[in-house]
Design a protein around this motif. Structure first.
Motif, PDB file in Angstrom:
ATOM      1  N   UNK A 162     -69.592 -11.775   8.022  1.00 51.07           N
ATOM      2  CA  UNK A 162     -68.781 -10.964   6.829  1.00 51.07           C
ATOM      3  C   UNK A 162     -67.494 -10.421   7.062  1.00 51.07           C
ATOM      4  N   UNK A 163     -67.042 -10.546   8.259  1.00 57.09           N
ATOM      5  CA  UNK A 163     -65.821  -9.967   8.581  1.00 57.09           C
ATOM      6  C   UNK A 163     -64.858 -10.964   9.560  1.00 57.09           C
ATOM      7  N   UNK A 164     -63.683 -11.407   9.139  1.00 61.73           N
ATOM      8  CA  UNK A 164     -62.809 -12.025   9.784  1.00 61.73           C
ATOM      9  C   UNK A 164     -61.488 -11.377   9.983  1.00 61.73           C
ATOM     10  N   UNK A 165     -60.990 -11.854  11.092  1.00 64.63           N
ATOM     11  CA  UNK A 165     -59.480 -11.331  11.286  1.00 64.63           C
ATOM     12  C   UNK A 165     -58.788 -12.412  11.936  1.00 64.63           C
ATOM     13  N   UNK A 166     -57.573 -12.596  11.588  1.00 62.93           N
ATOM     14  CA  UNK A 166     -56.601 -13.756  11.906  1.00 62.93           C
ATOM     15  C   UNK A 166     -55.259 -13.247  12.569  1.00 62.93           C
ATOM     16  N   UNK A 167     -55.066 -13.893  13.516  1.00 61.04           N
ATOM     17  CA  UNK A 167     -53.413 -13.669  13.930  1.00 61.04           C
ATOM     18  C   UNK A 167     -52.410 -13.916  13.050  1.00 61.04           C
ATOM     19  N   UNK A 168     -51.455 -13.309  12.720  1.00 60.86           N
ATOM     20  CA  UNK A 168     -50.469 -13.472  11.742  1.00 60.86           C
ATOM     21  C   UNK A 168     -49.886 -15.205  11.769  1.00 60.86           C
ATOM     22  N   UNK A 169     -49.908 -15.574  12.927  1.00 59.65           N
ATOM     23  CA  UNK A 169     -49.158 -16.903  12.943  1.00 59.65           C
ATOM     24  C   UNK A 169     -50.321 -18.120  12.386  1.00 59.65           C
ATOM     25  N   UNK A 170     -51.521 -17.483  12.196  1.00 59.68           N
ATOM     26  CA  UNK A 170     -52.300 -18.596  11.492  1.00 59.68           C
ATOM     27  C   UNK A 170     -52.828 -18.327  10.313  1.00 59.68           C
ATOM     28  N   UNK A 171     -52.653 -17.085   9.638  1.00 60.82           N
ATOM     29  CA  UNK A 171     -53.301 -16.649   8.567  1.00 60.82           C
ATOM     30  C   UNK A 171     -52.740 -17.590   7.272  1.00 60.82           C
ATOM     31  N   UNK A 172     -53.575 -17.944   6.394  1.00 65.95           N
ATOM     32  CA  UNK A 172     -53.302 -18.617   5.405  1.00 65.95           C
ATOM     33  C   UNK A 172     -53.688 -20.129   5.711  1.00 65.95           C
ATOM     34  N   UNK A 173     -53.714 -20.595   7.103  1.00 67.19           N
ATOM     35  CA  UNK A 173     -53.486 -21.992   7.326  1.00 67.19           C
ATOM     36  C   UNK A 173     -55.028 -22.134   8.217  1.00 67.19           C
ATOM     37  N   UNK A 174     -55.503 -21.266   8.888  1.00 64.73           N
ATOM     38  CA  UNK A 174     -56.843 -21.411   9.599  1.00 64.73           C
ATOM     39  C   UNK A 174     -57.774 -20.623   8.967  1.00 64.73           C
ATOM     40  N   UNK A 175     -58.982 -21.153   9.061  1.00 65.87           N
ATOM     41  CA  UNK A 175     -60.207 -20.526   8.383  1.00 65.87           C
ATOM     42  C   UNK A 175     -61.473 -20.604   9.693  1.00 65.87           C
ATOM     43  N   UNK A 176     -61.848 -19.474   9.992  1.00 63.98           N
ATOM     44  CA  UNK A 176     -62.919 -19.430  10.911  1.00 63.98           C
ATOM     45  C   UNK A 176     -64.212 -19.074  10.151  1.00 63.98           C
ATOM     46  N   UNK A 177     -65.418 -19.858  10.692  1.00 64.62           N
ATOM     47  CA  UNK A 177     -66.607 -19.727   9.963  1.00 64.62           C
ATOM     48  C   UNK A 177     -67.722 -19.765  11.167  1.00 64.62           C
ATOM     49  N   UNK A 178     -69.000 -19.580  10.696  1.00 62.54           N
ATOM     50  CA  UNK A 178     -70.009 -19.886  11.635  1.00 62.54           C
ATOM     51  C   UNK A 178     -71.392 -20.091  10.960  1.00 62.54           C
TER      52      UNK A 178
END
Length: 124
Positions: free
Chosen positions: A56-72
């Motif tokens: 339900x919660x994801x956090x990204x580094x600024x360097x990858x935000x908008x380009x990378x997506x984490x899921x499980x």
């Protein structure tokens, strides 16, 4: 004990995409928040993204935000990292890691289990 095995790395041209997978075995996968880190030669390990135990919660580094997506997928004991619009500076060994709930997401020492990593190389 949790064992983590990454896959999906490889060589890709800039602008391309890769999807990394991290398969877990051992203790209950769904208990853990799962993170991705990367380390380039001569650089410190860098936080990339984290997903909470429920997804339900994801956090990204600024360097990858908008380009990378984490899921499980807890039914498959697997966490994924979809990487789009790859850049040469994304070149690194990518590792997944597991931590207990509620810990600091971007601190490597807060993680209990680590995979061996998978190499991602982005050519210009």
């Amino acid at each position: 004990q949790v064992q983590l095995v990454e896959s999906g790395g490889g060589l890709v041209q800039a602008g391309g995409s890769l999807r990394l997978s991290c398969a877990a075995s051992g203790r209950t996968f769904s208990y853990y928040d799962m993170g991705w880190f990367r380390q380039a030669p001569g650089k410190e390990r860098e936080f990339v993204a984290i997903i909470s135990w429920s997804g339900g919660t994801t956090v990204y580094a600024d360097s990858v935000k908008g380009r990378f997506t984490i899921s499980r997928d807890n039914a498959k004991n697997t966490v994924y990292l979809q990487m789009n619009s790859l850049k040469p500076e994304d070149t690194a060994v990518y590792c997944c890691a597991a931590q207990g709930r509620g810990k600091k997401p971007n601190r490597p020492y807060e993680y209990d289990y680590w995979g061996q990593g998978t190499q991602v190389t982005v050519s210009s």
